[in-house]
Design a protein around this motif. Sequence first.
Motif, mmCIF file in Angstrom:
data_model
loop_
_atom_site.group_PDB
_atom_site.id
_atom_site.type_symbol
_atom_site.label_atom_id
_atom_site.label_comp_id
_atom_site.label_asym_id
_atom_site.label_seq_id
_atom_site.Cartn_x
_atom_site.Cartn_y
_atom_site.Cartn_z
ATOM 1 N N ARG A 33 43.698 40.927 57.895
ATOM 2 C CA ARG A 33 42.807 40.979 56.731
ATOM 3 C C ARG A 33 42.227 39.603 56.439
ATOM 4 O O ARG A 33 42.949 38.610 56.350
ATOM 5 C CB ARG A 33 43.565 41.509 55.523
ATOM 6 C CG ARG A 33 42.671 41.763 54.310
ATOM 7 C CD ARG A 33 43.424 42.432 53.178
ATOM 8 N NE ARG A 33 44.650 41.769 52.813
ATOM 9 C CZ ARG A 33 44.732 40.760 51.963
ATOM 10 N NH1 ARG A 33 43.649 40.274 51.399
ATOM 11 N NH2 ARG A 33 45.901 40.228 51.675
ATOM 12 N N ILE A 34 40.910 39.554 56.302
ATOM 13 C CA ILE A 34 40.222 38.316 55.940
ATOM 14 C C ILE A 34 40.382 38.108 54.443
ATOM 15 O O ILE A 34 40.113 39.010 53.651
ATOM 16 C CB ILE A 34 38.731 38.375 56.320
ATOM 17 C CG1 ILE A 34 38.586 38.451 57.847
ATOM 18 C CG2 ILE A 34 37.975 37.177 55.754
ATOM 19 C CD1 ILE A 34 37.171 38.650 58.336
ATOM 20 N N THR A 35 40.835 36.916 54.066
ATOM 21 C CA THR A 35 41.051 36.626 52.648
ATOM 22 C C THR A 35 39.960 35.742 52.058
ATOM 23 O O THR A 35 39.708 35.798 50.854
ATOM 24 C CB THR A 35 42.406 35.932 52.427
ATOM 25 O OG1 THR A 35 42.446 34.747 53.220
ATOM 26 C CG2 THR A 35 43.547 36.850 52.805
ATOM 27 N N LYS A 36 39.316 34.920 52.902
ATOM 28 C CA LYS A 36 38.314 33.996 52.377
ATOM 29 C C LYS A 36 37.393 33.568 53.507
ATOM 30 O O LYS A 36 37.825 33.380 54.639
ATOM 31 C CB LYS A 36 39.024 32.770 51.791
ATOM 32 C CG LYS A 36 38.131 31.726 51.198
ATOM 33 C CD LYS A 36 38.984 30.582 50.653
ATOM 34 C CE LYS A 36 38.138 29.460 50.139
ATOM 35 N NZ LYS A 36 38.963 28.332 49.675
ATOM 36 N N LYS A 37 36.109 33.401 53.157
ATOM 37 C CA LYS A 37 35.127 32.875 54.110
ATOM 38 C C LYS A 37 34.450 31.670 53.488
ATOM 39 O O LYS A 37 33.997 31.723 52.347
ATOM 40 C CB LYS A 37 34.065 33.924 54.437
ATOM 41 C CG LYS A 37 34.526 35.021 55.341
ATOM 42 C CD LYS A 37 33.354 35.916 55.699
ATOM 43 C CE LYS A 37 33.756 36.986 56.679
ATOM 44 N NZ LYS A 37 32.617 37.816 57.080
#
Length: 136
Positions: A33-37
Amino acid sequence: MSAVAPVEFLYGVDSGVSDDSRFYRPPRVVKFRITKKTPKRIYYVRRDDGLTASTGFVDRQRIEADGEIYSRTRGWWAPDFHLYLEPPFLEQAKQPSITELKAAMAATHPDRGGSEAEFIAARQRYEHARTKEITA
């Protein structure tokens, strides 16, 4: 009211690496899961032991340009060593049938021109598959 952002993922491959062939698992795709970009990085959640979570990151520009990236900080056996933007296609090897293994064992028999080492290896593959079939 703000719109809820869709959950995004990076994808890796869990190869099921083990020193003991009795515990072989076919490779499978794992989601991170991507949490921040940020403009330079994409941060994601990785689980090292299944219980504790840690955060990893990749170079955003490189993965968006190539669609995949290798991590310099992870070992080759880690599912997040090689990450993809889209789920990778995994071609699973077909498991040979008992009949095919028995025929291969017979073909490698020393009386039929095979070597003793080839025959022993073929017999081990046959016996292993047969015991798996009986217990299943």
